[in-house]
Scaffold this active site. Structure first.
Site, PDB file in Angstrom:
ATOM      1  N   LEU A 103       0.823  -1.210   0.000  1.00 51.44           N
ATOM      2  CA  LEU A 103       0.000   0.000   0.000  1.00 51.44           C
ATOM      3  C   LEU A 103       0.856   1.258   0.000  1.00 51.44           C
ATOM      4  CD1 LEU A 103      -2.658  -1.069   2.686  1.00 51.44           C
ATOM      5  CD2 LEU A 103      -2.726  -1.441   0.206  1.00 51.44           C
ATOM      6  N   ASP A 111      10.869   2.931   5.820  1.00 51.17           N
ATOM      7  CA  ASP A 111      10.687   1.494   5.967  1.00 51.17           C
ATOM      8  C   ASP A 111      11.883   0.958   6.745  1.00 51.17           C
ATOM      9  OD1 ASP A 111       9.668  -1.208   5.520  1.00 51.17           O
ATOM     10  OD2 ASP A 111       8.698  -0.391   3.728  1.00 51.17           O
ATOM     11  N   VAL A 140       9.146   2.342  12.984  1.00 49.99           N
ATOM     12  CA  VAL A 140       8.151   3.373  13.285  1.00 49.99           C
ATOM     13  C   VAL A 140       7.875   3.515  14.783  1.00 49.99           C
ATOM     14  CG1 VAL A 140       7.034   3.264  11.033  1.00 49.99           C
ATOM     15  CG2 VAL A 140       6.228   1.773  12.891  1.00 49.99           C
ATOM     16  N   CYS A 170       1.394   3.677   6.444  1.00 48.41           N
ATOM     17  CA  CYS A 170       0.973   2.329   6.058  1.00 48.41           C
ATOM     18  C   CYS A 170       1.724   1.232   6.800  1.00 48.41           C
ATOM     19  CB  CYS A 170       1.174   2.117   4.561  1.00 48.41           C
ATOM     20  SG  CYS A 170       0.290   3.266   3.500  1.00 48.41           S
ATOM     21  N   SER A 216      -7.856  -1.361   9.564  1.00 49.72           N
ATOM     22  CA  SER A 216      -8.212  -2.603   8.876  1.00 49.72           C
ATOM     23  C   SER A 216      -9.648  -2.936   9.227  1.00 49.72           C
ATOM     24  CB  SER A 216      -7.303  -3.750   9.325  1.00 49.72           C
ATOM     25  OG  SER A 216      -7.812  -5.012   8.931  1.00 49.72           O
ATOM     26  N   TYR A 241      -3.492  -7.981  16.368  1.00 49.27           N
ATOM     27  CA  TYR A 241      -3.648  -7.127  15.187  1.00 49.27           C
ATOM     28  C   TYR A 241      -4.979  -6.379  15.237  1.00 49.27           C
ATOM     29  CZ  TYR A 241      -3.862  -5.904  10.189  1.00 49.27           C
ATOM     30  OH  TYR A 241      -3.962  -5.239   8.990  1.00 49.27           O
ATOM     31  N   LYS A 283      -5.565  -2.325  15.471  1.00 51.88           N
ATOM     32  CA  LYS A 283      -6.285  -1.608  14.425  1.00 51.88           C
ATOM     33  C   LYS A 283      -7.539  -0.931  14.981  1.00 51.88           C
ATOM     34  CE  LYS A 283      -3.460  -2.475  11.048  1.00 51.88           C
ATOM     35  NZ  LYS A 283      -2.663  -1.384  10.435  1.00 51.88           N
ATOM     36  N   PHE A 303      -6.506  -7.051   0.608  1.00 56.38           N
ATOM     37  CA  PHE A 303      -5.776  -6.409  -0.490  1.00 56.38           C
ATOM     38  C   PHE A 303      -4.609  -7.276  -0.942  1.00 56.38           C
ATOM     39  CE2 PHE A 303      -8.380  -2.868  -0.021  1.00 56.38           C
ATOM     40  CZ  PHE A 303      -8.077  -1.917  -0.988  1.00 56.38           C
ATOM     41  N   THR A 352      -1.382  -7.563  -1.302  1.00 55.06           N
ATOM     42  CA  THR A 352      -0.119  -7.010  -0.807  1.00 55.06           C
ATOM     43  C   THR A 352       0.910  -8.132  -0.669  1.00 55.06           C
ATOM     44  OG1 THR A 352      -0.777  -7.338   1.494  1.00 55.06           O
ATOM     45  CG2 THR A 352      -1.368  -5.232   0.466  1.00 55.06           C
TER      46      THR A 352
END
Length: 254
Positions: free
Chosen positions: A17, A36, A60, A85, A147, A160, A164, A193, A195
Protein backbone atom coordinates in the site's frame (compact mmCIF):
# COMPACT_ATOMS: atom_id res chain seq x y z
CA UNK A 1 -5.39 20.50 0.22
CA UNK A 2 -3.36 20.48 -2.95
CA UNK A 3 -1.00 17.55 -2.46
CA UNK A 4 1.67 19.37 -4.48
CA UNK A 5 1.81 22.20 -1.91
CA UNK A 6 4.62 20.51 0.01
CA UNK A 7 6.40 17.25 0.70
CA UNK A 8 5.07 13.88 1.84
CA UNK A 9 6.12 11.06 4.13
CA UNK A 10 4.95 7.53 3.37
CA UNK A 11 5.68 4.80 5.90
CA UNK A 12 5.83 1.22 4.73
CA UNK A 13 6.82 2.85 1.45
CA UNK A 14 9.01 0.05 0.12
CA UNK A 15 6.12 -2.25 -0.78
CA UNK A 16 2.38 -2.81 -0.89
CA UNK A 17 0.00 0.00 0.00
CA UNK A 18 2.82 2.39 0.84
CA UNK A 19 4.64 1.85 -2.43
CA UNK A 20 1.46 2.36 -4.44
CA UNK A 21 0.82 5.61 -2.60
CA UNK A 22 4.40 6.78 -3.12
CA UNK A 23 4.10 6.08 -6.86
CA UNK A 24 1.01 8.30 -7.04
CA UNK A 25 2.69 11.10 -5.07
CA UNK A 26 5.90 11.01 -7.09
CA UNK A 27 3.84 10.91 -10.28
CA UNK A 28 2.34 14.25 -9.23
CA UNK A 29 5.78 15.71 -8.61
CA UNK A 30 5.52 15.62 -4.81
CA UNK A 31 8.89 15.38 -2.99
CA UNK A 32 8.44 12.14 -1.05
CA UNK A 33 10.29 10.41 1.76
CA UNK A 34 9.83 6.65 2.00
CA UNK A 35 10.13 5.21 5.49
CA UNK A 36 10.69 1.49 5.97
CA UNK A 37 12.91 -0.93 7.84
CA UNK A 38 16.67 -1.02 7.11
CA UNK A 39 16.19 -4.55 5.74
CA UNK A 40 13.62 -3.39 3.18
CA UNK A 41 14.19 -2.50 -0.47
CA UNK A 42 13.53 1.15 0.33
CA UNK A 43 16.75 2.51 -1.16
CA UNK A 44 16.21 0.64 -4.43
CA UNK A 45 12.57 1.72 -4.59
CA UNK A 46 13.48 5.38 -4.02
CA UNK A 47 16.07 5.20 -6.81
CA UNK A 48 13.51 3.60 -9.11
CA UNK A 49 10.86 6.23 -8.39
CA UNK A 50 13.32 9.03 -9.05
CA UNK A 51 12.44 12.70 -8.74
CA UNK A 52 12.81 14.16 -5.28
CA UNK A 53 12.39 10.79 -3.57
CA UNK A 54 14.41 9.78 -0.55
CA UNK A 55 14.53 6.69 1.62
CA UNK A 56 15.01 6.95 5.38
CA UNK A 57 15.38 3.69 7.29
CA UNK A 58 13.35 3.68 10.49
CA UNK A 59 11.44 1.49 12.88
CA UNK A 60 8.15 3.37 13.28
CA UNK A 61 8.14 2.69 17.03
CA UNK A 62 11.40 4.61 17.56
CA UNK A 63 11.07 8.41 17.98
CA UNK A 64 14.52 9.52 16.79
CA UNK A 65 14.58 7.71 13.42
CA UNK A 66 11.01 8.83 12.67
CA UNK A 67 11.94 12.40 13.60
CA UNK A 68 14.84 12.13 11.14
CA UNK A 69 12.46 10.99 8.42
CA UNK A 70 10.05 13.90 8.84
CA UNK A 71 13.02 16.29 8.99
CA UNK A 72 14.28 14.86 5.70
CA UNK A 73 10.91 15.58 4.10
CA UNK A 74 11.00 19.13 5.46
CA UNK A 75 14.35 19.65 3.77
CA UNK A 76 12.74 18.92 0.42
CA UNK A 77 9.68 21.15 0.99
CA UNK A 78 7.38 21.93 3.93
CA UNK A 79 5.84 18.67 5.12
CA UNK A 80 2.12 18.69 4.27
CA UNK A 81 1.13 15.05 3.75
CA UNK A 82 1.56 11.89 5.80
CA UNK A 83 0.34 8.47 4.67
CA UNK A 84 1.13 5.91 7.35
CA UNK A 85 0.97 2.33 6.06
CA UNK A 86 3.64 0.55 8.13
CA UNK A 87 2.49 -2.36 10.25
CA UNK A 88 2.43 -6.13 10.52
CA UNK A 89 0.21 -9.02 11.48
CA UNK A 90 0.78 -12.04 13.66
CA UNK A 91 -1.36 -14.96 14.77
CA UNK A 92 -2.13 -15.84 18.37
CA UNK A 93 -5.02 -16.94 20.57
CA UNK A 94 -6.09 -16.01 24.07
CA UNK A 95 -5.32 -19.61 25.07
CA UNK A 96 -3.07 -21.66 22.77
CA UNK A 97 -3.75 -25.20 21.53
CA UNK A 98 -1.80 -26.66 24.44
CA UNK A 99 -3.96 -24.77 26.93
CA UNK A 100 -1.34 -22.17 27.82
CA UNK A 101 -2.07 -18.43 28.08
CA UNK A 102 -1.30 -16.50 24.94
CA UNK A 103 2.09 -14.81 24.84
CA UNK A 104 1.92 -11.36 26.40
CA UNK A 105 5.29 -10.52 24.84
CA UNK A 106 4.04 -11.32 21.34
CA UNK A 107 0.77 -9.45 21.92
CA UNK A 108 2.68 -6.36 23.07
CA UNK A 109 5.02 -6.50 20.06
CA UNK A 110 2.18 -6.48 17.51
CA UNK A 111 0.28 -3.73 19.33
CA UNK A 112 3.49 -1.73 19.62
CA UNK A 113 4.25 -1.87 15.91
CA UNK A 114 0.71 -1.13 14.73
CA UNK A 115 -0.75 1.20 17.36
CA UNK A 116 2.19 2.74 19.20
CA UNK A 117 3.98 3.12 15.86
CA UNK A 118 0.96 4.95 14.46
CA UNK A 119 0.93 7.44 17.32
CA UNK A 120 4.68 7.97 17.07
CA UNK A 121 4.56 8.71 13.34
CA UNK A 122 1.43 10.86 13.63
CA UNK A 123 2.79 12.99 16.47
CA UNK A 124 6.19 13.50 14.83
CA UNK A 125 4.67 14.47 11.47
CA UNK A 126 1.99 16.70 13.00
CA UNK A 127 4.57 18.60 15.02
CA UNK A 128 6.44 19.39 11.80
CA UNK A 129 3.29 20.40 9.96
CA UNK A 130 2.16 22.65 12.82
CA UNK A 131 5.32 24.74 12.48
CA UNK A 132 4.49 25.79 8.90
CA UNK A 133 2.28 28.57 7.61
CA UNK A 134 -1.15 27.39 6.44
CA UNK A 135 -1.90 26.86 2.77
CA UNK A 136 -5.43 28.20 2.52
CA UNK A 137 -7.45 26.54 5.27
CA UNK A 138 -4.91 23.97 6.41
CA UNK A 139 -1.35 23.09 7.26
CA UNK A 140 -1.37 19.39 6.53
CA UNK A 141 -3.20 16.07 6.30
CA UNK A 142 -2.42 12.77 8.03
CA UNK A 143 -3.84 9.56 6.57
CA UNK A 144 -3.58 6.49 8.81
CA UNK A 145 -4.22 2.82 8.08
CA UNK A 146 -6.48 0.57 10.12
CA UNK A 147 -8.21 -2.60 8.88
CA UNK A 148 -11.65 -4.18 8.72
CA UNK A 149 -10.21 -6.41 11.47
CA UNK A 150 -10.90 -3.47 13.80
CA UNK A 151 -14.56 -4.55 13.69
CA UNK A 152 -14.45 -8.16 12.47
CA UNK A 153 -11.15 -9.56 13.61
CA UNK A 154 -10.90 -13.26 12.92
CA UNK A 155 -9.80 -15.96 15.33
CA UNK A 156 -6.03 -15.67 15.59
CA UNK A 157 -5.97 -11.94 14.81
CA UNK A 158 -6.21 -10.90 18.45
CA UNK A 159 -3.26 -8.46 18.74
CA UNK A 160 -3.65 -7.13 15.19
CA UNK A 161 -7.38 -6.48 15.61
CA UNK A 162 -6.77 -4.83 18.98
CA UNK A 163 -4.20 -2.46 17.48
CA UNK A 164 -6.29 -1.61 14.42
CA UNK A 165 -9.31 -0.91 16.63
CA UNK A 166 -7.06 1.43 18.59
CA UNK A 167 -6.22 3.33 15.41
CA UNK A 168 -9.92 3.73 14.64
CA UNK A 169 -10.41 4.98 18.19
CA UNK A 170 -7.65 7.58 18.04
CA UNK A 171 -8.68 9.01 14.65
CA UNK A 172 -11.50 11.31 15.75
CA UNK A 173 -9.70 12.34 18.93
CA UNK A 174 -6.54 13.22 17.00
CA UNK A 175 -8.57 15.16 14.41
CA UNK A 176 -10.23 17.18 17.15
CA UNK A 177 -6.91 17.70 18.92
CA UNK A 178 -5.17 18.93 15.77
CA UNK A 179 -8.08 21.01 14.46
CA UNK A 180 -6.78 24.14 16.16
CA UNK A 181 -3.54 23.65 14.23
CA UNK A 182 -5.44 23.20 10.95
CA UNK A 183 -4.24 19.63 10.47
CA UNK A 184 -6.69 16.95 9.36
CA UNK A 185 -6.56 13.26 10.36
CA UNK A 186 -8.43 10.44 8.63
CA UNK A 187 -8.03 6.67 8.44
CA UNK A 188 -8.50 4.06 5.74
CA UNK A 189 -9.60 0.57 6.82
CA UNK A 190 -8.74 -1.81 3.97
CA UNK A 191 -10.30 -5.21 3.51
CA UNK A 192 -8.42 -8.00 1.73
CA UNK A 193 -5.78 -6.41 -0.49
CA UNK A 194 -3.21 -7.93 -2.83
CA UNK A 195 -0.12 -7.01 -0.81
CA UNK A 196 3.21 -8.83 -0.26
CA UNK A 197 1.77 -10.45 2.88
CA UNK A 198 -0.93 -12.20 0.84
CA UNK A 199 1.53 -12.92 -1.97
CA UNK A 200 3.13 -15.54 0.30
CA UNK A 201 -0.11 -17.55 0.32
CA UNK A 202 -0.92 -20.26 -2.25
CA UNK A 203 -2.89 -19.03 -5.25
CA UNK A 204 -6.00 -21.04 -4.32
CA UNK A 205 -6.05 -19.34 -0.91
CA UNK A 206 -5.69 -15.92 -2.52
CA UNK A 207 -8.50 -16.77 -4.93
CA UNK A 208 -10.78 -17.87 -2.08
CA UNK A 209 -10.11 -14.61 -0.21
CA UNK A 210 -11.07 -12.66 -3.30
CA UNK A 211 -14.27 -14.70 -3.66
CA UNK A 212 -15.34 -13.54 -0.18
CA UNK A 213 -15.69 -9.94 -1.42
CA UNK A 214 -19.27 -9.19 -2.57
CA UNK A 215 -18.26 -6.73 -5.29
CA UNK A 216 -15.85 -6.47 -6.96
CA UNK A 217 -15.25 -10.18 -6.33
CA UNK A 218 -11.47 -9.99 -6.06
CA UNK A 219 -8.67 -8.76 -3.84
CA UNK A 220 -8.22 -5.01 -3.60
CA UNK A 221 -5.35 -3.48 -5.55
CA UNK A 222 -2.81 -1.29 -3.71
CA UNK A 223 -3.38 1.53 -6.18
CA UNK A 224 -7.04 1.65 -5.09
CA UNK A 225 -5.83 2.40 -1.58
CA UNK A 226 -3.46 5.06 -2.96
CA UNK A 227 -6.28 6.73 -4.89
CA UNK A 228 -8.37 7.02 -1.75
CA UNK A 229 -5.44 8.36 0.28
CA UNK A 230 -4.91 11.18 -2.21
CA UNK A 231 -8.66 11.85 -2.38
CA UNK A 232 -8.65 12.34 1.39
CA UNK A 233 -5.82 14.84 1.10
CA UNK A 234 -7.68 16.66 -1.66
CA UNK A 235 -11.05 16.98 0.15
CA UNK A 236 -10.96 19.50 3.02
CA UNK A 237 -14.15 18.23 4.68
CA UNK A 238 -12.82 14.69 5.17
CA UNK A 239 -11.67 14.81 8.78
CA UNK A 240 -11.89 12.54 11.81
CA UNK A 241 -13.36 9.72 9.73
CA UNK A 242 -12.42 6.07 9.19
CA UNK A 243 -13.36 4.90 5.69
CA UNK A 244 -13.76 1.20 4.95
CA UNK A 245 -12.25 0.22 1.59
CA UNK A 246 -13.41 -3.36 1.33
CA UNK A 247 -15.89 -4.12 -1.46
CA UNK A 248 -18.60 -4.60 1.23
CA UNK A 249 -16.84 -7.58 2.83
CA UNK A 250 -17.70 -8.57 6.41
CA UNK A 251 -15.17 -11.03 7.74
CA UNK A 252 -16.34 -14.33 9.23
CA UNK A 253 -14.95 -15.61 12.58
CA UNK A 254 -12.39 -17.77 10.73
Amino acid sequence: MDVTAGSAVVTGGASGLGLATARRLVGKGVPTVLVDLPTSAGAEVAAELGGKTRFVAADVTEPEPVAAAVAAADELAPLRTLVHCAGRGGAMRVVDKEGNPGSLEFYESIVRINLIGTFNVLSQAAARMAAHDPVGEERGVCVLTASVAAWEGQIGQLPYASAKAGIVGLTLVAARDLASRRIRVATIAPGTFDTPILARLPQHVRDSLGEMVPHPRRLGQPDEFARLALAIVDNPMLNGETIRLDGAIRMQPK
